[in-house]
Motif scaffolding. Structure first.
Motif, short mmCIF file in Angstrom:
data_model
loop_
_atom_site.label_atom_id
_atom_site.label_comp_id
_atom_site.label_asym_id
_atom_site.label_seq_id
_atom_site.Cartn_x
_atom_site.Cartn_y
_atom_site.Cartn_z
N SER A 16 8.27 -3.93 -2.56
CA SER A 16 7.12 -3.05 -2.33
C SER A 16 6.56 -2.58 -3.65
CB SER A 16 7.53 -1.84 -1.48
OG SER A 16 8.22 -0.89 -2.27
N ASP A 17 5.40 -1.94 -3.57
CA ASP A 17 4.81 -1.29 -4.74
C ASP A 17 5.17 0.19 -4.78
OD1 ASP A 17 3.23 -0.67 -2.55
OD2 ASP A 17 1.40 -1.59 -3.34
N GLY A 18 6.13 0.59 -3.95
CA GLY A 18 6.59 1.97 -3.93
C GLY A 18 7.82 2.18 -4.78
N ARG A 19 8.47 3.32 -4.57
CA ARG A 19 9.68 3.67 -5.30
C ARG A 19 10.85 3.77 -4.32
NH1 ARG A 19 9.93 8.53 -7.01
NH2 ARG A 19 8.36 9.30 -5.54
N MET A 20 12.02 4.03 -4.88
CA MET A 20 13.22 4.25 -4.07
C MET A 20 13.93 5.48 -4.60
SD MET A 20 16.49 1.66 -3.46
CE MET A 20 17.11 1.63 -5.14
N SER A 21 14.45 6.29 -3.70
CA SER A 21 15.26 7.43 -4.12
C SER A 21 16.41 6.94 -4.98
CB SER A 21 15.81 8.16 -2.89
OG SER A 21 16.80 9.09 -3.27
N GLY A 22 16.75 7.72 -6.00
CA GLY A 22 17.89 7.39 -6.82
C GLY A 22 19.19 7.39 -6.05
N THR A 23 19.19 8.01 -4.87
CA THR A 23 20.38 8.02 -4.03
C THR A 23 20.47 6.74 -3.19
OG1 THR A 23 19.25 9.09 -2.17
CG2 THR A 23 20.24 10.53 -3.83
N GLY A 24 19.42 5.92 -3.21
CA GLY A 24 19.37 4.73 -2.38
C GLY A 24 20.06 3.54 -3.02
N PHE A 25 20.18 2.47 -2.24
CA PHE A 25 20.86 1.27 -2.72
C PHE A 25 20.37 0.08 -1.92
CE2 PHE A 25 23.39 3.77 0.22
CZ PHE A 25 23.62 2.89 1.26
N GLY A 26 20.76 -1.12 -2.33
CA GLY A 26 20.34 -2.34 -1.67
C GLY A 26 19.59 -3.24 -2.64
N THR A 27 19.28 -4.45 -2.17
CA THR A 27 18.56 -5.43 -2.99
C THR A 27 17.07 -5.16 -2.83
OG1 THR A 27 20.37 -6.97 -2.51
CG2 THR A 27 18.39 -7.87 -3.56
N VAL A 28 16.59 -4.23 -3.63
CA VAL A 28 15.26 -3.66 -3.43
C VAL A 28 14.43 -3.84 -4.70
CG1 VAL A 28 13.97 -1.62 -2.73
CG2 VAL A 28 16.29 -1.96 -1.87
N VAL A 29 13.32 -4.57 -4.59
CA VAL A 29 12.38 -4.74 -5.69
C VAL A 29 11.29 -3.68 -5.56
CG1 VAL A 29 10.74 -6.29 -6.81
CG2 VAL A 29 12.84 -7.21 -5.82
N PRO A 80 -1.51 7.92 -1.06
CA PRO A 80 -1.33 7.85 -2.51
C PRO A 80 -0.07 8.60 -2.96
CG PRO A 80 -2.84 9.60 -1.99
CD PRO A 80 -2.45 8.98 -0.67
N GLY A 81 0.36 8.31 -4.20
CA GLY A 81 1.46 9.05 -4.79
C GLY A 81 2.75 8.27 -4.96
N MET A 82 2.84 7.05 -4.42
CA MET A 82 3.99 6.19 -4.66
C MET A 82 5.29 6.80 -4.13
SD MET A 82 4.89 4.33 -8.26
CE MET A 82 5.86 2.83 -8.31
N PRO A 83 5.46 6.84 -2.81
CA PRO A 83 6.63 7.51 -2.21
C PRO A 83 7.91 6.69 -2.35
CG PRO A 83 5.39 6.40 -0.53
CD PRO A 83 4.60 6.23 -1.79
N GLU A 84 9.02 7.33 -2.01
CA GLU A 84 10.32 6.68 -2.07
C GLU A 84 10.64 6.03 -0.73
OE1 GLU A 84 12.85 9.87 -3.37
OE2 GLU A 84 12.48 9.43 -5.49
N VAL A 85 9.91 4.98 -0.41
CA VAL A 85 10.11 4.26 0.86
C VAL A 85 10.46 2.80 0.62
CG1 VAL A 85 8.63 5.81 2.18
CG2 VAL A 85 7.61 3.82 1.07
N ASN A 123 0.81 -1.23 0.00
CA ASN A 123 0.00 0.00 0.00
C ASN A 123 0.84 1.28 0.00
OD1 ASN A 123 -2.74 -1.15 0.06
ND2 ASN A 123 -2.06 -2.01 2.01
N VAL A 124 1.94 1.26 -0.77
CA VAL A 124 2.71 2.48 -1.00
C VAL A 124 2.85 2.72 -2.51
CG1 VAL A 124 3.94 2.49 1.18
CG2 VAL A 124 4.89 1.18 -0.73
N GLY A 125 1.87 2.23 -3.28
CA GLY A 125 1.87 2.44 -4.71
C GLY A 125 1.15 3.72 -5.09
N PRO A 126 0.88 3.91 -6.39
CA PRO A 126 0.23 5.15 -6.85
C PRO A 126 -1.08 5.44 -6.14
CG PRO A 126 1.11 3.93 -8.71
CD PRO A 126 1.26 3.04 -7.52
N LYS A 127 -1.97 4.47 -6.08
CA LYS A 127 -3.25 4.69 -5.42
C LYS A 127 -3.15 4.55 -3.91
CE LYS A 127 -6.01 2.76 -9.26
NZ LYS A 127 -6.78 3.97 -9.63
N GLY A 128 -2.32 3.62 -3.45
CA GLY A 128 -2.37 3.20 -2.05
C GLY A 128 -1.83 4.18 -1.05
#
Length: 571
Positions: free
Chosen positions: A468-481, A442-447, A435-440
């Protein structure tokens, strides 16, 4: 036919009678004689300056350089504001408002007497928002980015915004005090400009240059470098020439241009946010593009640029090493060199004279910085419409991994339980955030790059698979889907995952599978209830009409464009 007759602005300023009087008279109240704006190309400078967008806080000054170039070329500059998106300050997330800004840009351009547009953008979402809006009008358009900040220096070493995550984790386990954080923050953001690493802002600056929407070297010149102002002035001169040649966005943003941008993004180790923004831009300009295109066009491109978060250096170093032209020259056998750019010259001329001055920063295809793709698109029963991962910023042993899910139903659940000593997680677990996607949200945060459980950090664990159904900051890293689609709030399989379920990630095979039977999933789906949606205002409109991540998370009614024609007069 005279230039006045050809200019779009002549529909306003060359008219006779009452209408012409009104259009010209109110321009003259600024102390302008008619010959300044009548019969000359009128160039809009779309400015995302705001003191609430620190990355763009120098744009008033940059706009003056653009104006000098426009005036020099015989055009008439008019600066106008649009909503600005400050990535670091806006809540709940700047991404919620990207589409709103694109609407602001589109309607501001179409409604006004403009013949061409210069887009001033820098902070993460300002670039895609402005390009999306401009695409839907399709006037001659050039982009000027604000540039990265200078590299930070702290206790004898270089730092940048990727260190936010490292410093934050160190503070959680007591390895770095709050006073030390205060000292680090003063040293990290020490000049004007956006993030100094290959985060989303830098990725977007590289994207627009790779698409052919900027003059060469736009992506990497530091904001504090006087050459940034020179580029802005030259861009002002260039947009006047573009208007006279009627060189529009649709002539530059062809399918081969998008293919170039995808390959360049792979070579620079760009942000995963590139995917969602490029998809949205393609749908605005009418170019067919899919997640599968992102994957197969990136598959044979190794990582060439050694920049944080995937490497060691910074955007300042990238510029001194030759910048994006040098990178594109290293890639030239993989790129379309004969396609048009805003300069009117073929793309290959943007890199023809480029030189790499530091092979430690910009490598070659023969001796890349890292083998393997820096971006991968996953499919499977957990992400039927796709998900993305950045292998270049991940831990190699975790790219093929099977583990039990530890599920957080939303971001509040995550914050409440992540440091609970009783959390049933070990280093082999897979953290799942719903529930961190576009609708959920809302806005799909970088978490999406969730911080790890404190108990495991104290044990020395530095990475875990996170989904997650969210995004990640371009400054972030790790094994993140990330960008799991369909999202949980839309009823995707992600909504049905429970703690203890086994999940298998296989990046080389491009698979993400939930090991739960179809019968059990059907039973869970029958019990699932959609989360409540917002009932008023822009956010309601957003939740009702936003597309899923694999389609760019644009509004369904904004795809395509309406052109530059204004069909009705107001007087």
């Amino acid at each position: 036919m005279s230039e006045t007759k050809q200019l779009r602005s002549a529909q306003w300023f060359a008219r006779t009678g009452k209408d012409g009087l009104i259009y010209r008279a109110w321009m003259k109240n600024q102390g302008l004689p008619a010959h300044e704006f009548e019969g000359k190309p009128v160039i809009g400078i779309c400015n995302t300056w705001s003191e609430l967008t620190p990355c763009n806080a120098h744009f008033r000054e940059l706009a003056e350089s653009v104006k000098r170039g426009i005036l020099e070329a015989g055009g008439f500059p008019v600066e106008f504001p649009v909503m600005s998106l400050g990535e670091t300050l806006m809540k709940p997330t700047a991404m919620l408002y990207r589409n709103l800004v694109s609407m602001d840009v589109e309607e501001s351009i179409r409604a006004n007497p403009l013949d061409g547009v210069v887009l001033l953008c820098g902070c993460d979402k300002t670039t895609p928002a402005l390009v999306m809006g401009a695409c839907s009008v399709d006037l001659p358009t050039i982009v000027v980015s604000g540039g990265p900040m200078l590299t930070g220096r702290f206790r004898g070493r270089s730092i940048g915004t990727s260190d936010v995550w490292r410093f934050g984790e160190a503070n959680r386990i007591g390895a770095m005090s709050q006073q030390e954080l205060y000292q680090a923050e003063a040293a990290m953001c020490r000049s004007r400009g956006h993030c100094a690493v290959m985060g989303t802002a830098s990725t977007m600056a590289c994207m627009v240059e790779a698409l052919g929407l900027t003059l060469p070297e736009n992506a990497a010149i530091p904001a504090a470098d006087s050459r940034r102002k020179v580029l802005a002035q030259l861009s002002g001169t260039q947009i006047v020439e573009m208007v006279r040649a009627d060189r529009r966005l649709s002539q530059v943003l062809t399918r081969p241009a998008f293919e170039n941008a995808i390959r360049v993004n792979a070579a620079i180790g760009g942000s995963t946010n590139f995917v969602i923004h490029l998809m949205a831009i393609a749908r605005r300009i009418g170019v067919s593009l899919s997640l599968e295109d992102m994957d197969h066009l990136s598959a044979d491109i190794p990582l060439l640029v050694n920049l944080q978060p995937a490497g060691a250096f910074f955007m300042e170093d990238f510029y001194y090493a030759g910048g994006l032209p040098a990178l594109m020259k290293a890639l030239e056998d993989k790129l379309h060199g004969d396609i048009p750019t805003v300069s009117g010259k073929p793309m290959r001329e943007n890199w023809s004279d480029a030189v790499c001055y530091d092979p430690n920063v910009i490598a070659t295809l023969e001796k890349p910085f890292k083998e393997g793709p820096s971006l991968a698109v996953l499919k499977g029963n957990l992400c039927e419409q796709g998900a993305v991962i950045k292998p270049a910023a991940a831990s190699l042993p975790l790219l093929q991994h099977r583990g039990q899910a530890v599920v957080f139903e939303d971001i509040e659940d995550y914050k409440a339980r992540i440091d609970d000593p009783a959390l049933p997680a070990d280093e082999n677990s897979i953290l799942v955030l719903k529930n961190v996607g576009p609708k959920g949200y809302p806005g799909m945060p970088e978490v999406g790059n969730m911080g790890l459980p404190k108990r495991l950090l104290e044990q020395g664990v530095t990475d875990m698979v996170r989904i997650s159904d969210g995004r990640m900051s371009g400054t972030g890293f790790g094994t993140v889907v990330l960008h799991v689609s369909p999202e949980a709030a839309a009823g995707g399989t992600l909504a049905l995952v429970q703690t203890g379920d086994y999940i298998r990630l296989d990046v080389p095979a491009r698979r993400l599978e939930l090991e739960v039977s179809e019968e059990e999933l059907a039973a869970r789906r029958a019990r699932w209830q959609a989360p409540p949606m917002v009932t008023r205002g822009y956010v309601q409109l957003y939740q009702q009409h936003v597309s899923q991540a694999d389609q760019g998370a644009d509004m369904d009614f904004l795809q395509g464009g309406s052109g530059d024609r204004v069909t009705r007069d107001s007087h």
